[in-house]
Design a protein around this motif. Structure first.
Motif, PDB file in Angstrom:
ATOM      1  N   TYR A 152       0.828  -1.060   0.098  1.00 10.76           N
ATOM      2  CA  TYR A 152       0.136  -0.097  -0.057  1.00 10.76           C
ATOM      3  C   TYR A 152       0.825   1.119  -0.024  1.00 10.76           C
ATOM      4  CZ  TYR A 152      -2.888   3.827   1.669  1.00 10.76           C
ATOM      5  OH  TYR A 152      -3.719   4.905   2.079  1.00 10.76           O
ATOM      6  N   ASN A 153       1.778   1.303   0.939  1.00 12.47           N
ATOM      7  CA  ASN A 153       2.459   2.394   0.862  1.00 12.47           C
ATOM      8  C   ASN A 153       3.488   2.762  -0.305  1.00 12.47           C
ATOM      9  OD1 ASN A 153       2.003   3.074   3.564  1.00 12.47           O
ATOM     10  ND2 ASN A 153       3.573   1.996   4.498  1.00 12.47           N
ATOM     11  N   TYR A 154       3.922   1.700  -0.914  1.00 12.19           N
ATOM     12  CA  TYR A 154       4.554   1.705  -2.202  1.00 12.19           C
ATOM     13  C   TYR A 154       3.860   2.268  -3.400  1.00 12.19           C
ATOM     14  CZ  TYR A 154       7.144   0.253  -6.492  1.00 12.19           C
ATOM     15  OH  TYR A 154       7.802   0.531  -7.671  1.00 12.19           O
ATOM     16  N   LEU A 155       2.344   1.807  -3.642  1.00 15.12           N
ATOM     17  CA  LEU A 155       1.571   2.225  -4.562  1.00 15.12           C
ATOM     18  C   LEU A 155       0.448   3.354  -4.287  1.00 15.12           C
ATOM     19  CD1 LEU A 155       0.383  -1.262  -5.959  1.00 15.12           C
ATOM     20  CD2 LEU A 155       1.647   0.305  -6.982  1.00 15.12           C
ATOM     21  N   HIS A 156       0.301   3.553  -3.081  1.00 10.79           N
ATOM     22  CA  HIS A 156      -0.629   4.814  -2.782  1.00 10.79           C
ATOM     23  C   HIS A 156      -0.280   6.117  -3.500  1.00 10.79           C
ATOM     24  CE1 HIS A 156      -1.954   8.060  -0.125  1.00 10.79           C
ATOM     25  NE2 HIS A 156      -3.292   7.487  -0.713  1.00 10.79           N
ATOM     26  N   PRO A 157       0.999   6.506  -3.524  1.00 11.03           N
ATOM     27  CA  PRO A 157       1.407   7.877  -4.254  1.00 11.03           C
ATOM     28  C   PRO A 157       1.048   7.683  -5.455  1.00 11.03           C
ATOM     29  CG  PRO A 157       3.129   7.115  -2.542  1.00 11.03           C
ATOM     30  CD  PRO A 157       2.323   5.733  -2.681  1.00 11.03           C
ATOM     31  N   ARG A 158       1.158   6.612  -6.150  1.00  8.36           N
ATOM     32  CA  ARG A 158       0.891   6.543  -7.630  1.00  8.36           C
ATOM     33  C   ARG A 158      -0.586   6.493  -7.802  1.00  8.36           C
ATOM     34  NH1 ARG A 158       5.446   3.840  -6.303  1.00  8.36           N
ATOM     35  NH2 ARG A 158       7.021   3.711  -8.091  1.00  8.36           N
ATOM     36  N   MET A 159      -1.441   6.150  -7.144  1.00  9.83           N
ATOM     37  CA  MET A 159      -2.762   6.047  -7.191  1.00  9.83           C
ATOM     38  C   MET A 159      -3.958   6.912  -6.429  1.00  9.83           C
ATOM     39  SD  MET A 159      -3.321   1.852  -7.068  1.00  9.83           S
ATOM     40  CE  MET A 159      -2.763   0.744  -8.183  1.00  9.83           C
ATOM     41  N   GLN A 160      -3.114   7.836  -5.417  1.00 14.93           N
ATOM     42  CA  GLN A 160      -4.056   8.544  -4.662  1.00 14.93           C
ATOM     43  C   GLN A 160      -5.074   9.636  -5.323  1.00 14.93           C
ATOM     44  OE1 GLN A 160      -1.811  10.629  -1.738  1.00 14.93           O
ATOM     45  NE2 GLN A 160      -0.502  11.425  -3.150  1.00 14.93           N
TER      46      GLN A 160
END
Length: 229
Positions: free
Chosen positions: A115-123
């Motif tokens: 989640y922490n890895y992908l959240h910046p890409r998806m938020q």
């Protein structure tokens, strides 16, 4: 006396560029790698033969080659200023690579880390995107790639592509993830079907299917944490 063959006349498997593309850079000698950089030799020597001569004068030591000046290299027939600069630039890059540490691969062994890895890409996305995360046996990321945009179903996400990418990357562990722009963490039937399809494919190929994560702006749903994969 027969004329020497140019590189373009060699058997394809012996040409430096083709050899690198087919066998990988590690299969080439230093002279062959340098020949790729300079592109051509002179009327008497191929690029490989020319670089063999240059390296021979350097006692076949790349560090010694890197100490040559542009003027030194231009003493060789077939090496002009542009080629000399290219050779020295390559030597300098080699030195700088030695000084740098290998890039640290993120550990994605838990749902929170994914989640922490992908959240910046998806938020901030207003459409769904699905992502594939490929890992080694220590849960270190090898490669991440977007699988689809604008929806996530078995018909949109190609299971064969997931397995192909995993095999090509020599990954032993994989996870998939997608976002819900609506903010809902409830998995859909399509999400469930996709999870089971990926798990079955991974089981067949003996790849560990770690998780399927649904991401919203602030939280996540983990099939693994819920005991569903």
């Amino acid at each position: 006396m027969t004329d020497k063959l140019s590189i373009n006349q060699w058997a394809e498997e012996d040409r430096p560029r083709e050899k690198l593309a087919t066998l990988g850079a590690e299969a080439l000698s230093n002279a062959e790698l340098l020949a790729i950089l300079i592109g051509s030799g002179n009327t008497d020597e191929s690029a490989v033969d020319l670089m063999k001569k240059v390296l021979g004068d350097c006692k076949n030591n790349l560090n010694t080659l890197g100490k040559k000046s542009i003027r030194d290299l231009m003493e060789y027939k077939g090496i002009g200023e542009a080629k000399a600069i290219t050779i020295l630039a390559a030597c300098e890059l080699g030195k700088r690579r030695q000084r740098e540490q290998a890039e640290e691969r993120p550990d994605l062994g838990t749902a929170t880390r994914i989640y922490n890895y992908l959240h910046p890409r998806m938020q901030d996305l207003d459409v769904e995107e699905s992502w594939l995360l490929l890992m080694n046996q220590n849960y270190k990321l090898i490669k991440s790639l977007r699988l689809s945009k604008g929806g996530i179903t078995e018909t949109v996400v190609d299971i064969r592509l997931i397995i192909k990418e995993a095999v090509l990357a020599n990954a032993t562990i994989l996870a998939i993830a997608h976002n819900h722009p609506s903010g809902s963490l409830r998995p859909s039937k399509d999400d469930d079907h996709l999870t089971q399809a990926v798990k079955q494919a991974c089981d067949t190929m003996r790849i560990h299917f770690l998780d399927h994560i649904i991401i919203t702006d602030g939280s996540y749903y983990s099939y693994h944490e819920q005991g569903r994969c």
